[in-house]
Design a protein around this motif. Sequence first.
Motif, mmCIF file in Angstrom:
data_model
loop_
_atom_site.group_PDB
_atom_site.id
_atom_site.type_symbol
_atom_site.label_atom_id
_atom_site.label_comp_id
_atom_site.label_asym_id
_atom_site.label_seq_id
_atom_site.Cartn_x
_atom_site.Cartn_y
_atom_site.Cartn_z
ATOM 1 N N GLY A 1 0.823 -1.199 0.000
ATOM 2 C CA GLY A 1 0.000 0.000 0.000
ATOM 3 C C GLY A 1 0.861 1.255 0.000
ATOM 4 N N THR A 2 0.256 2.381 0.310
ATOM 5 C CA THR A 2 0.947 3.669 0.233
ATOM 6 C C THR A 2 1.898 3.926 1.403
ATOM 7 N N GLY A 3 1.699 3.190 2.486
ATOM 8 C CA GLY A 3 2.473 3.467 3.706
ATOM 9 C C GLY A 3 1.805 4.507 4.583
ATOM 10 N N GLU A 4 0.697 5.044 4.111
ATOM 11 C CA GLU A 4 -0.035 6.037 4.905
ATOM 12 C C GLU A 4 -1.034 5.392 5.868
ATOM 13 N N GLN A 5 -1.096 4.049 5.845
ATOM 14 C CA GLN A 5 -1.984 3.348 6.761
ATOM 15 C C GLN A 5 -1.590 3.677 8.204
ATOM 16 N N VAL A 6 -2.575 3.966 9.019
ATOM 17 C CA VAL A 6 -2.343 4.360 10.418
ATOM 18 C C VAL A 6 -2.643 3.180 11.331
ATOM 19 N N ARG A 7 -1.736 2.920 12.267
ATOM 20 C CA ARG A 7 -1.920 1.820 13.199
ATOM 21 C C ARG A 7 -1.725 2.298 14.630
ATOM 22 N N ASP A 8 -2.410 1.596 15.530
ATOM 23 C CA ASP A 8 -2.263 1.809 16.964
ATOM 24 C C ASP A 8 -1.416 0.646 17.479
ATOM 25 N N PHE A 9 -0.158 0.906 17.777
ATOM 26 C CA PHE A 9 0.785 -0.140 18.152
ATOM 27 C C PHE A 9 0.874 -0.270 19.672
ATOM 28 N N THR A 10 0.956 -1.524 20.158
ATOM 29 C CA THR A 10 0.952 -1.787 21.592
ATOM 30 C C THR A 10 2.125 -2.679 21.953
ATOM 31 N N PHE A 11 2.954 -2.231 22.896
ATOM 32 C CA PHE A 11 4.138 -2.994 23.289
ATOM 33 C C PHE A 11 3.728 -4.238 24.055
ATOM 34 N N VAL A 12 4.457 -5.335 23.843
ATOM 35 C CA VAL A 12 4.063 -6.631 24.383
ATOM 36 C C VAL A 12 3.970 -6.640 25.905
ATOM 37 N N ASP A 13 4.837 -5.928 26.594
ATOM 38 C CA ASP A 13 4.768 -5.910 28.057
ATOM 39 C C ASP A 13 3.471 -5.266 28.545
ATOM 40 N N ASP A 14 2.992 -4.269 27.810
ATOM 41 C CA ASP A 14 1.709 -3.654 28.161
ATOM 42 C C ASP A 14 0.557 -4.626 27.929
ATOM 43 N N VAL A 15 0.633 -5.412 26.862
ATOM 44 C CA VAL A 15 -0.395 -6.414 26.591
ATOM 45 C C VAL A 15 -0.407 -7.480 27.681
ATOM 46 N N VAL A 16 0.765 -7.899 28.108
ATOM 47 C CA VAL A 16 0.870 -8.878 29.193
ATOM 48 C C VAL A 16 0.256 -8.317 30.473
ATOM 49 N N GLU A 17 0.547 -7.059 30.768
ATOM 50 C CA GLU A 17 -0.023 -6.430 31.965
ATOM 51 C C GLU A 17 -1.556 -6.403 31.891
ATOM 52 N N ALA A 18 -2.103 -6.145 30.710
ATOM 53 C CA ALA A 18 -3.555 -6.147 30.544
ATOM 54 C C ALA A 18 -4.125 -7.531 30.830
ATOM 55 N N ASN A 19 -3.442 -8.570 30.383
ATOM 56 C CA ASN A 19 -3.886 -9.933 30.647
ATOM 57 C C ASN A 19 -3.873 -10.245 32.134
ATOM 58 N N VAL A 20 -2.797 -9.863 32.801
ATOM 59 C CA VAL A 20 -2.686 -10.142 34.233
ATOM 60 C C VAL A 20 -3.798 -9.429 35.003
ATOM 61 N N ARG A 21 -4.047 -8.171 34.656
ATOM 62 C CA ARG A 21 -5.107 -7.420 35.335
ATOM 63 C C ARG A 21 -6.486 -8.005 35.035
ATOM 64 N N ALA A 22 -6.684 -8.458 33.805
ATOM 65 C CA ALA A 22 -7.964 -9.076 33.450
ATOM 66 C C ALA A 22 -8.146 -10.405 34.179
ATOM 67 N N GLY A 23 -7.045 -11.152 34.307
ATOM 68 C CA GLY A 23 -7.120 -12.453 34.954
ATOM 69 C C GLY A 23 -7.345 -12.384 36.450
ATOM 70 N N LEU A 24 -6.826 -11.352 37.079
ATOM 71 C CA LEU A 24 -6.902 -11.227 38.538
ATOM 72 C C LEU A 24 -7.921 -10.200 39.004
ATOM 73 N N GLY A 25 -8.374 -9.317 38.107
ATOM 74 C CA GLY A 25 -9.272 -8.233 38.488
ATOM 75 C C GLY A 25 -10.736 -8.623 38.418
ATOM 76 N N ASP A 26 -11.575 -7.686 38.819
ATOM 77 C CA ASP A 26 -13.024 -7.890 38.796
ATOM 78 C C ASP A 26 -13.628 -7.246 37.555
ATOM 79 N N SER A 27 -14.422 -8.022 36.838
ATOM 80 C CA SER A 27 -15.145 -7.498 35.682
ATOM 81 C C SER A 27 -16.351 -8.379 35.446
#
Length: 314
Positions: free
Chosen positions: A207-233
């Motif tokens: 493509g043109t390279g103008e595609q916009v992405r929201d990038f997420t670092f793996v350690d932040d993703v892991v932290e989200a998993n841990v909080r989801a696994g141990l937190g209340d929802s």
Amino acid sequence: MKALVTGIAGFVGSTLAKRLLSDGHEVVGIDSITDYYDPAIKNANLDSIGRDAFTFYEQDINEADLTQVLAGVDVVFHQAGQPGVRSSWGDEFSVYTSANILATQRLLEAAKVLGTVKKFVYASSSSVYGNAERYPTEETDRPQPISPYGVTKLAAEHLVSLYGVNFGIPTVSLRYFTVYGPGQRTDMAFTRFVRAAWLGESISLYGTGEQVRDFTFVDDVVEANVRAGLGDSAPGSVYNVAGGSNVSMLEVIDLINEISGRPLKVDRYPGVAGDVFRTGGSTDRIREDLGWFARVTLEEGLRRHYAWAQRSFS
């Protein structure tokens, strides 16, 4: 806590397993070690966890004795699945339905029958949004995937929510926005880019390279998993896990050029069917419910990713 990590030999799965072990939790892992990308990389991921540090089942979820796999498990982190937008078209679609939908349903059904799982965390994807109606996209916005891969991830996510609402399984779905960092799959853009920068090779840009992405670092993703696994929802909850970067691929290339000091050589190709033009997720809901927000900036994350490439591809 005893945790099951499906897809433990993968990028996010292995990184998550290391975090759980370092936090003092017991880990069980399952992975079929498919050849979608080099199995040697997956085995290296397992070695990096420490083979003696966890219980491992080298099996397909659709064929495994899940009563045995889930025995004593408190939290399921379901990371397994068939990745890739481009490969999901045509004859390969059955692979996606099996690995992403049927395997998820089978795991949910086993959790329902056992009745002992305290939290079921599913790795969903921003691909469920397709070309979203607005940005930043909220979890309540209408999902409209534009790739077969996205369709299967959304179908599995709906199953996860259904089992939560109908059977009381405490399920959570996390919609990942382009995860990157050390250990990222070799077929993914950032690893291809930092590897090429280090070795002086060219990269393919679709493509043109103008595609916009929201990038997420793996350690932040892991932290989200841990909080989801141990937190209340509430059962059936869905959360965006987004880094908030919102930059174009051309801007990413410029940043890698700056970090590496080695300008990338770019081979341009037409865009690929199923690739969205833009992603960007609101994280207000996960911040309010679980206290999560992305901590690693794109520049910092890319510096870590490039340093890993220097060590890994020398």
